[in-house]
Structures are given as structure tokens and as C-alpha cells.
Design an enzyme around this catalytic site. Structure first.
Site, PDB file in Angstrom:
ATOM      1  N   TYR A   1      -5.287   4.188  10.482  1.00 55.16           N
ATOM      2  CA  TYR A   1      -5.751   5.002   9.723  1.00 55.16           C
ATOM      3  C   TYR A   1      -6.894   5.308   9.248  1.00 55.16           C
ATOM      4  O   TYR A   1      -7.482   3.963   9.526  1.00 55.16           O
ATOM      5  CB  TYR A   1      -4.490   5.011   8.281  1.00 55.16           C
ATOM      6  CG  TYR A   1      -3.135   5.377   8.527  1.00 55.16           C
ATOM      7  CD1 TYR A   1      -2.800   6.834   8.712  1.00 55.16           C
ATOM      8  CD2 TYR A   1      -2.316   4.271   8.668  1.00 55.16           C
ATOM      9  CE1 TYR A   1      -0.732   6.382   9.042  1.00 55.16           C
ATOM     10  CE2 TYR A   1      -1.236   4.561   8.862  1.00 55.16           C
ATOM     11  CZ  TYR A   1      -0.550   5.437   9.192  1.00 55.16           C
ATOM     12  OH  TYR A   1       0.869   5.459   9.747  1.00 55.16           O
TER      13      TYR A   1
ATOM     14  N   ASP B   1      -4.727 -12.488   4.865  1.00 55.91           N
ATOM     15  CA  ASP B   1      -5.260 -11.871   4.619  1.00 55.91           C
ATOM     16  C   ASP B   1      -6.325 -11.566   6.068  1.00 55.91           C
ATOM     17  O   ASP B   1      -6.336 -11.934   7.175  1.00 55.91           O
ATOM     18  CB  ASP B   1      -6.183 -13.102   4.228  1.00 55.91           C
ATOM     19  CG  ASP B   1      -7.824 -12.483   3.725  1.00 55.91           C
ATOM     20  OD1 ASP B   1      -7.941 -11.143   3.931  1.00 55.91           O
ATOM     21  OD2 ASP B   1      -8.204 -12.743   1.963  1.00 55.91           O
TER      22      ASP B   1
ATOM     23  N   TYR C   1     -17.941   2.649   1.885  1.00 56.18           N
ATOM     24  CA  TYR C   1     -16.573   2.388   2.515  1.00 56.18           C
ATOM     25  C   TYR C   1     -15.712   3.511   3.746  1.00 56.18           C
ATOM     26  O   TYR C   1     -15.960   3.390   4.398  1.00 56.18           O
ATOM     27  CB  TYR C   1     -14.921   3.105   1.823  1.00 56.18           C
ATOM     28  CG  TYR C   1     -14.187   3.407   2.093  1.00 56.18           C
ATOM     29  CD1 TYR C   1     -12.889   2.937   2.421  1.00 56.18           C
ATOM     30  CD2 TYR C   1     -13.907   5.382   2.304  1.00 56.18           C
ATOM     31  CE1 TYR C   1     -11.312   3.193   2.509  1.00 56.18           C
ATOM     32  CE2 TYR C   1     -12.621   5.682   2.363  1.00 56.18           C
ATOM     33  CZ  TYR C   1     -11.889   4.769   2.798  1.00 56.18           C
ATOM     34  OH  TYR C   1     -10.205   4.546   2.575  1.00 56.18           O
TER      35      TYR C   1
ATOM     36  N   GLY D   1       0.760  -1.179  -0.211  1.00 51.33           N
ATOM     37  CA  GLY D   1       0.000   0.081   0.014  1.00 51.33           C
ATOM     38  C   GLY D   1       0.676   1.211   0.171  1.00 51.33           C
ATOM     39  O   GLY D   1       1.874   1.249   0.159  1.00 51.33           O
ATOM     40  N   GLN D   2       0.354   2.350  -0.136  1.00 51.32           N
ATOM     41  CA  GLN D   2       1.011   3.913  -0.318  1.00 51.32           C
ATOM     42  C   GLN D   2       1.782   3.959   1.041  1.00 51.32           C
ATOM     43  O   GLN D   2       3.039   4.175   1.159  1.00 51.32           O
ATOM     44  CB  GLN D   2      -0.001   4.722  -0.801  1.00 51.32           C
ATOM     45  CG  GLN D   2      -1.057   4.982  -1.863  1.00 51.32           C
ATOM     46  CD  GLN D   2      -1.533   5.750  -2.326  1.00 51.32           C
ATOM     47  OE1 GLN D   2      -1.432   6.555  -2.908  1.00 51.32           O
ATOM     48  NE2 GLN D   2      -2.821   5.590  -1.812  1.00 51.32           N
TER      49      GLN D   2
HETATM   50  N1  LIG Z   1      -6.122   6.318  -0.184  1.00 52.21           N
HETATM   51  C1  LIG Z   1      -7.434   7.722   0.305  1.00 52.21           C
HETATM   52  O1  LIG Z   1      -7.574   8.548  -0.530  1.00 52.21           O
HETATM   53  C2  LIG Z   1      -7.221   7.209   1.463  1.00 52.21           C
HETATM   54  C3  LIG Z   1      -7.696   8.623   2.149  1.00 52.21           C
HETATM   55  C4  LIG Z   1      -8.240   9.060   3.905  1.00 52.21           C
HETATM   56  C5  LIG Z   1      -7.956   7.523   4.178  1.00 52.21           C
HETATM   57  N2  LIG Z   1      -7.115   6.640   3.611  1.00 52.21           N
HETATM   58  C6  LIG Z   1      -6.718   5.450   5.211  1.00 52.21           C
HETATM   59  O2  LIG Z   1      -5.251   5.479   4.947  1.00 52.21           O
HETATM   60  C7  LIG Z   1      -4.924   4.292   4.780  1.00 52.21           C
HETATM   61  C8  LIG Z   1      -3.548   3.453   3.965  1.00 52.21           C
HETATM   62  O3  LIG Z   1      -4.256   3.630   3.081  1.00 52.21           O
HETATM   63  P1  LIG Z   1      -3.350   3.557   1.011  1.00 52.21           P
HETATM   64  O4  LIG Z   1      -4.057   4.541   0.531  1.00 52.21           O
HETATM   65  O5  LIG Z   1      -2.114   3.648   2.181  1.00 52.21           O
HETATM   66  O6  LIG Z   1      -4.265   1.751   0.468  1.00 52.21           O
HETATM   67  P2  LIG Z   1      -3.466   1.414  -0.604  1.00 52.21           P
HETATM   68  O7  LIG Z   1      -2.800   1.746  -0.547  1.00 52.21           O
HETATM   69  O8  LIG Z   1      -4.944   0.676  -1.139  1.00 52.21           O
HETATM   70  O9  LIG Z   1      -3.405  -0.135   0.490  1.00 52.21           O
HETATM   71  C9  LIG Z   1      -4.196  -0.953   0.873  1.00 52.21           C
HETATM   72  C10 LIG Z   1      -3.353  -2.072   1.693  1.00 52.21           C
HETATM   73  O10 LIG Z   1      -4.387  -2.782   2.135  1.00 52.21           O
HETATM   74  C11 LIG Z   1      -3.955  -4.062   1.461  1.00 52.21           C
HETATM   75  N3  LIG Z   1      -5.080  -4.989   2.085  1.00 52.21           N
HETATM   76  C12 LIG Z   1      -6.397  -4.405   1.305  1.00 52.21           C
HETATM   77  N4  LIG Z   1      -7.802  -5.693   1.876  1.00 52.21           N
HETATM   78  C13 LIG Z   1      -6.737  -6.755   2.811  1.00 52.21           C
HETATM   79  C14 LIG Z   1      -6.487  -7.798   3.083  1.00 52.21           C
HETATM   80  N5  LIG Z   1      -8.119  -8.370   3.230  1.00 52.21           N
HETATM   81  N6  LIG Z   1      -5.473  -8.236   4.278  1.00 52.21           N
HETATM   82  C15 LIG Z   1      -4.585  -7.779   3.684  1.00 52.21           C
HETATM   83  N7  LIG Z   1      -4.062  -6.713   3.285  1.00 52.21           N
HETATM   84  C16 LIG Z   1      -5.323  -6.166   2.678  1.00 52.21           C
HETATM   85  C17 LIG Z   1      -4.100  -4.031   0.431  1.00 52.21           C
HETATM   86  O11 LIG Z   1      -3.144  -5.135  -0.279  1.00 52.21           O
HETATM   87  P3  LIG Z   1      -3.059  -5.726  -1.713  1.00 52.21           P
HETATM   88  O12 LIG Z   1      -1.239  -4.428  -2.218  1.00 52.21           O
HETATM   89  O13 LIG Z   1      -2.545  -7.023  -1.912  1.00 52.21           O
HETATM   90  O14 LIG Z   1      -4.376  -5.332  -2.589  1.00 52.21           O
HETATM   91  C18 LIG Z   1      -2.844  -2.409   0.233  1.00 52.21           C
HETATM   92  O15 LIG Z   1      -1.284  -3.204   0.112  1.00 52.21           O
HETATM   93  C19 LIG Z   1      -5.934   3.584   5.149  1.00 52.21           C
HETATM   94  O16 LIG Z   1      -6.445   2.752   6.293  1.00 52.21           O
HETATM   95  C20 LIG Z   1      -6.992   4.008   4.555  1.00 52.21           C
HETATM   96  O17 LIG Z   1      -8.566   3.529   4.472  1.00 52.21           O
HETATM   97  C21 LIG Z   1      -6.420   6.542   2.618  1.00 52.21           C
END
Ligand SMILES: NC(=O)c1ccc[n+]([C@@H]2O[C@H](COP(=O)([O-])OP(=O)(O)OC[C@H]3O[C@@H](n4cnc5c(N)ncnc54)[C@H](OP(=O)(O)O)[C@@H]3O)[C@@H](O)[C@H]2O)c1
Length: 289
Positions: free
Chosen positions: A98, A35, A124, A10-11
Site C-alpha cells: 500500500y 521488526d 513520509y 494496523g487498520q
Molecule cells: N493511515 C492513512 O491515512 C493512510 C493514507 C494513505 C496510505 N496509507 C498506507 O496504507 C497502509 C496501511 O496503513 P494503516 O492506516 O493500516 O497503518 P497503521 O494503522 O498505522 O498500521 C501500520 C502498522 O505497521 C506496523 N509497523 C510500524 N513500524 C513497524 C516496524 N518497524 N516493523 C513492523 N511493523 C511495523 C505498526 O505496528 P505497531 O502497531 O506495532 O505500531 C502498525 O501495525 C500503509 O502502507 C500506509 O502507508 C495510510
């Protein structure tokens, strides 16, 4: 310190790994190893690894897809964080988690503070709010960090999509009536490290929920303009940008028009503040990793 980081590709997770792996005993578990929907395995892993700190950077972040797969979204965003909080509390280890601006409906005229009543518009948002509540109910040491509009040079995000479309198209319409703060995953990771260091030095901390986004505000259109300006500075030809209303760009999930988060509590309690969104963009573009 022994840190368990959930979410590998993830990012935010990638940026955390970059900053933490040389300073700590960092155990990173991605979906391939664990998972989050598998609660028994999740409990077993935490009990076996006995971390001193857990950081949950994994989430079901596909906002539109979540509308048609609420069970998956709730399993990963609501149930798993609650289980993590229980296991962390049993170890007396803090949990850093987060969350999102999408817990709000965006109807407030000014920036949201932590006390404002959430009212998510999407599956979501509801699943992330349920995760916050599950963690708070356990009542262990925790930080719930609500951030917004996350991007980086990896994964799927607005920055990378815009960089591509701005160079492919002649005209590009971008929503101009949703306001918030684009937040670089690297800024989130750096501020998280500051929180960890603060806690380690003080051995006491103001646990709870915090707004945790970049400073300043813009619209998706304004963010696109800033991305276009950086491409133009490199001599690239870019599409002409056209501002449109959210109503002209329908998506399965509704999004708040006002995503602004007031982050002054974080600064007051922890002395930490994230950079301005535009500075974050420049730093991201100048930090290829
Ligand atoms: N992205 C945004 O714009 C945003 C905005 C506000 C808040 N946030 C929050 O910030 C945090 C980090 O977000 P991010 O943007 O870094 O997210 P991201 O890039 O989408 O990464 C999420 C990670 O979670 C993993 N994941 C998903 N389902 C899973 C499962 N069942 N078991 C294990 N791992 C799983 C994914 O794995 P895979 O790589 O295998 O899919 C991915 O590596 C999250 O809590 C998100 O809700 C994000």
C-alpha cells in the site's frame, strides 16, 4: 493459499485478517515478531515461510513524527518494501503493497492519475515514494495500491478523533481546503480480496501501480460534518464545526491540498472499484468488529 501478512494491529491489516483468515493459510507477523527495520530477519522470515503471496500492510504512518525521524521512516517505508520485493520475486510470489496520495504535492487541478509525476511534500511521502520505486525496480509481480485518508474503528485516525472531540468540545475547527477521499480500511481490505480472487481465477494479472481510494471527494471539514451527522442521528449533542484553512492549522509535515486519486485504471484492468466515501463511512459505523 499461503499468505504472509505484515502488520498485525494496523487498520488495514486488521480488516484483511478478518476477511482472509477463514479462506487461506494466513501467517500474520506484527512488529513483536518481526521488526521491518531488521532486514536480515525480514529476509530470513520470508525464506523460511515460503509464502505464495505477501501483503505488506505495515508502514511508518506517523506523518508528522516522520519529519524528525527520517531514518526510521525510510527504513520501514522504503528499504523494507524493496527487500520484500526481492524475496517475493525469488519465490515468484506476488507482493501487494500500500502507498499513499502523499506522494503528490497536490498542485494539480483535477484528480491524480498513475502517470502523474510525484513530488512529495513530506518525509513520509518521500519515504513511501522511495518504497514504490524500490518495488518497481525489482520488477517482480507486484501491486502498489495508493490509497488515501484511511480510517477504521481501531487505531489512531480522523474518525475516532472527531467522534471524541465532537462530543467533548462546543466548537471545533477543521481544515476545509484539503480535498480527498476518506477511505475505510474495510473497503481497502475487501477490494484487496477481490484483486486476489481475480488473480487466482485468471492466473494472469496486470501488475503495477494503481490508485485505490474511495470514490467521490470531500474535505476534512466535510468528513467531520458527516461524522457529526451520524452522532446526531444517535441523539448525541455535537460541537459546532468551523471550517478553517490549512494555514490556520500548522503541522510539522506539509500535506497536499489536492489528494484526489483517479481510480479508473483499477476498474479498467481489474474490474474493481471501492465504494463512495460516504457509503464507506456508513458501512464502517455499521460494522463493529
Ligand atoms: N493511515 C492513512 O491515512 C493512510 C493514507 C494513505 C496510505 N496509507 C498506507 O496504507 C497502509 C496501511 O496503513 P494503516 O492506516 O493500516 O497503518 P497503521 O494503522 O498505522 O498500521 C501500520 C502498522 O505497521 C506496523 N509497523 C510500524 N513500524 C513497524 C516496524 N518497524 N516493523 C513492523 N511493523 C511495523 C505498526 O505496528 P505497531 O502497531 O506495532 O505500531 C502498525 O501495525 C500503509 O502502507 C500506509 O502507508 C495510510
Amino acid at each position: 493459499m499461503k499468505i504472509l501478512l505484515l502488520g498485525q494491529h494496523g487498520q488495514v491489516s486488521r480488516e484483511l485478517q478478518w476477511l482472509l483468515e477463514s479462506r487461506h493459510e494466513l501467517i500474520v507477523l506484527g512488529r513483536e515478531q518481526l521488526d521491518l527495520a531488521d532486514i536480515d530477519n525480514l529476509r530470513e522470515a520470508v525464506r523460511r515461510l515460503q509464502p505464495e503471496l505477501i501483503i505488506n500492510a505495515a508502514a511508518h504512518t506517523a506523518v508528522d513524527a516522520a519529519e524528525s525521524e527520517p531514518e526510521a521512516a525510510f527504513a520501514i517505508n522504503a528499504v523494507a518494501p524493496g527487500v520484500l520485493a526481492e524475496e517475493a520475486a525469488a519465490l515468484e510470489a506476488p507482493l501487494i503493497h500500500y502507498s499513499t496520495d502523499y506522494v503528490f504535492d497536490g498542485s494539480k487541478a483535477s484528480a491524480y492519475i498513475e502517470e502523474d509525476a510525484p513530488n512529495p511534500l513530506s518525509v513520509y511521502g518521500r519515504s513511501k515514494l522511495a518504497g514504490e520505486q524500490a518495488i518497481a525496480t525489482v520488477g517482480g509481480k507486484h501491486l502498489i495500491l495508493r490509497t488515501s485518508w484511511v480510517y477504521s474503528l481501531h487505531g489512531r485516525n480522523f474518525l475516532l478523533t472527531m467522534q471524541r472531540l465532537l462530543q467533548e468540545r462546543e466548537q471545533l475547527s477543521v481544515v476545509a481546503d484539503q480535498v480527498g477521499a476518506p477511505t475505510w480500511a474495510g473497503s481497502i481490505a475487501a477490494a484487496t480480496v477481490q484483486l486476489i480472487e481475480h488473480w487466482q481465477q485468471q492466473q494472469t494479472a496486470a501488475w503495477g501501480i494503481y490508485h485505490f481510494s474511495a470514490r467521490g471527494e470531500t474535505s476534512w471539514f466535510g468528513f467531520a460534518e458527516a461524522i457529526a451527522a451520524q452522532l446526531q442521528a444517535q441523539g448525541k449533542t455535537v460541537a459546532q464545526l468551523k471550517p478553517i484553512a490549512t494555514t490556520e492549522y500548522p503541522t510539522p509535515a506539509r500535506r497536499p491540498l489536492n489528494s484526489r486519486l483517479d481510480c479508473s485504471r483499477l476498474e479498467r484492468d481489474w474490474g474493481v472499484r471501492l465504494p463512495d466515501w460516504h457509503d464507506g463511512l456508513l458501512e464502517c459505523l455499521n460494522t463493529p468488529r
